[in-house]
Scaffold this motif. Structure first.
Motif, PDB file in Angstrom:
ATOM      1  N   TYR A  48       5.843  -6.730   4.639  1.00 25.64           N
ATOM      2  CA  TYR A  48       5.437  -8.136   4.533  1.00 25.64           C
ATOM      3  C   TYR A  48       6.593  -9.060   4.902  1.00 25.64           C
ATOM      4  CZ  TYR A  48       1.347  -6.114   2.418  1.00 25.64           C
ATOM      5  OH  TYR A  48       0.213  -5.366   2.214  1.00 25.64           O
ATOM      6  N   CYS A  49       7.803  -8.719   4.488  1.00 24.17           N
ATOM      7  CA  CYS A  49       8.991  -9.485   4.916  1.00 24.17           C
ATOM      8  C   CYS A  49       9.210  -9.291   6.416  1.00 24.17           C
ATOM      9  CB  CYS A  49      10.228  -9.029   4.136  1.00 24.17           C
ATOM     10  SG  CYS A  49      10.241  -9.532   2.409  1.00 24.17           S
ATOM     11  N   ASP A  57       7.447 -11.589   8.509  1.00 24.15           N
ATOM     12  CA  ASP A  57       8.079 -12.915   8.540  1.00 24.15           C
ATOM     13  C   ASP A  57       9.382 -12.917   9.335  1.00 24.15           C
ATOM     14  OD1 ASP A  57       6.229 -14.331   7.117  1.00 24.15           O
ATOM     15  OD2 ASP A  57       7.254 -14.125   5.193  1.00 24.15           O
ATOM     16  N   HIS A  82       9.328  -8.657  -4.814  1.00 25.75           N
ATOM     17  CA  HIS A  82       8.898 -10.051  -4.721  1.00 25.75           C
ATOM     18  C   HIS A  82       7.546 -10.161  -4.015  1.00 25.75           C
ATOM     19  CE1 HIS A  82       8.876 -14.356  -4.156  1.00 25.75           C
ATOM     20  NE2 HIS A  82       8.704 -14.158  -2.852  1.00 25.75           N
ATOM     21  N   CYS A  83       7.436  -9.532  -2.854  1.00 24.80           N
ATOM     22  CA  CYS A  83       6.170  -9.577  -2.113  1.00 24.80           C
ATOM     23  C   CYS A  83       5.052  -8.895  -2.891  1.00 24.80           C
ATOM     24  CB  CYS A  83       6.333  -8.919  -0.742  1.00 24.80           C
ATOM     25  SG  CYS A  83       7.325  -9.878   0.424  1.00 24.80           S
ATOM     26  N   VAL A  95       3.720 -11.392  -5.403  1.00 24.80           N
ATOM     27  CA  VAL A  95       2.945 -12.436  -4.728  1.00 24.80           C
ATOM     28  C   VAL A  95       1.613 -11.865  -4.256  1.00 24.80           C
ATOM     29  CG1 VAL A  95       2.891 -13.991  -2.728  1.00 24.80           C
ATOM     30  CG2 VAL A  95       4.990 -13.727  -4.044  1.00 24.80           C
ATOM     31  N   LYS A  96       1.641 -10.657  -3.692  1.00 22.82           N
ATOM     32  CA  LYS A  96       0.417 -10.035  -3.180  1.00 22.82           C
ATOM     33  C   LYS A  96      -0.552  -9.708  -4.312  1.00 22.82           C
ATOM     34  CE  LYS A  96      -1.383  -6.361  -0.264  1.00 22.82           C
ATOM     35  NZ  LYS A  96      -2.061  -5.441  -1.157  1.00 22.82           N
ATOM     36  N   TRP A 151      -2.307 -12.821  -5.179  1.00 17.48           N
ATOM     37  CA  TRP A 151      -3.257 -13.147  -4.119  1.00 17.48           C
ATOM     38  C   TRP A 151      -4.497 -12.262  -4.217  1.00 17.48           C
ATOM     39  CZ3 TRP A 151      -4.976 -10.055  -0.028  1.00 17.48           C
ATOM     40  CH2 TRP A 151      -5.818 -10.708   0.877  1.00 17.48           C
ATOM     41  N   ASN A 162      -0.136 -11.612   4.754  1.00 24.76           N
ATOM     42  CA  ASN A 162       1.111 -12.345   4.557  1.00 24.76           C
ATOM     43  C   ASN A 162       0.884 -13.850   4.722  1.00 24.76           C
ATOM     44  OD1 ASN A 162       3.827 -12.222   3.915  1.00 24.76           O
ATOM     45  ND2 ASN A 162       4.458 -12.288   6.054  1.00 24.76           N
ATOM     46  N   LYS A 163       0.131 -14.220   5.744  1.00 23.26           N
ATOM     47  CA  LYS A 163      -0.178 -15.631   5.997  1.00 23.26           C
ATOM     48  C   LYS A 163      -1.034 -16.201   4.865  1.00 23.26           C
ATOM     49  CE  LYS A 163      -1.041 -16.667  10.229  1.00 23.26           C
ATOM     50  NZ  LYS A 163      -1.703 -16.829  11.543  1.00 23.26           N
ATOM     51  N   MET A 201      -1.394 -15.073   1.698  1.00 23.21           N
ATOM     52  CA  MET A 201      -0.765 -15.082   0.365  1.00 23.21           C
ATOM     53  C   MET A 201       0.353 -16.112   0.275  1.00 23.21           C
ATOM     54  SD  MET A 201       1.195 -11.434   0.081  1.00 23.21           S
ATOM     55  CE  MET A 201       2.820 -11.149   0.730  1.00 23.21           C
ATOM     56  N   LYS A 202       0.890 -16.555   1.394  1.00 22.58           N
ATOM     57  CA  LYS A 202       1.933 -17.567   1.347  1.00 22.58           C
ATOM     58  C   LYS A 202       1.399 -18.936   1.727  1.00 22.58           C
ATOM     59  CE  LYS A 202       5.572 -14.324   1.835  1.00 22.58           C
ATOM     60  NZ  LYS A 202       6.459 -13.604   2.668  1.00 22.58           N
TER      61      LYS A 202
END
Length: 161
Positions: free
Chosen positions: A84-85, A88, A122-123, A126-127, A130, A156-157, A159-160
């Motif tokens: 996921y990072c 980005d 971290h991801c 967040v995931k 989401w 990724n798009k 969830m952020k």
């Protein structure tokens, strides 16, 4: 030979002898460390984690040799990098293997390497939030009947986003 463990400081890989939790470099954190309450851990594992047969089966899957081998294969193929990072354009170590589409949504894909990705903590947090809002997964949520998102870049798009 003395028993040892890794220092509990983030990103520190020094070895310390038991019963210490931190190396000499991070010794100031030792007095702030509070070990986990065994009763709350037990309550989580027996009541919350195994709240029904479906969750019990999911949890037991993670304790199989099949999962251990799948997990190791994914980590090695993805070079321990958070996917996921990476989407980005960042490079972050990912030690956890996560289902792209949760097992609750796609139980048949739980052993599919195409549905697994290395992810950093971290991801992963967040995931998970989401997934709870998008799919309705997690405790006390109602599952929503939405189409599964299988693209890491799209997740990724979203969830952020």
């Amino acid at each position: 030979m003395a028993r040892v463990r890794r220092c509990k400081a983030i990103d520190c890989f020094n070895i310390v002898e038991l019963p210490k939790h931190y190396c000499n470099q991070h010794a100031n954190q030792e007095r702030e460390y509070v070990p986990r309450d065994k009763q709350s851990v037990h309550r989580y594992n027996t009541v919350i984690r195994n709240r029904d047969d479906n969750k019990r089966q999911q949890y037991n899957f993670y304790r199989t040799r099949r999962w251990v081998h799948l997990r190791q294969r994914v980590l090695e193929e993805q070079h321990y990098l958070c996917q996921y990072c990476k989407a980005d354009g960042r490079v972050t170590q990912g030690k956890t293997v996560d289902h792209i589409v949760p097992m609750e949504v796609a139980p048949d894909d739980k052993s599919s390497v195409d549905n697994l990705a290395a992810i950093c903590s971290h991801c992963h947090n967040v995931k998970t939030r989401w997934e709870q809002s998008y799919y309705g997964t997690g405790k006390d949520n109602q599952r929503k009947h939405v189409s599964p998102v299988r693209s890491i870049a799209m997740i990724n798009k979203l969830m952020k986003g």
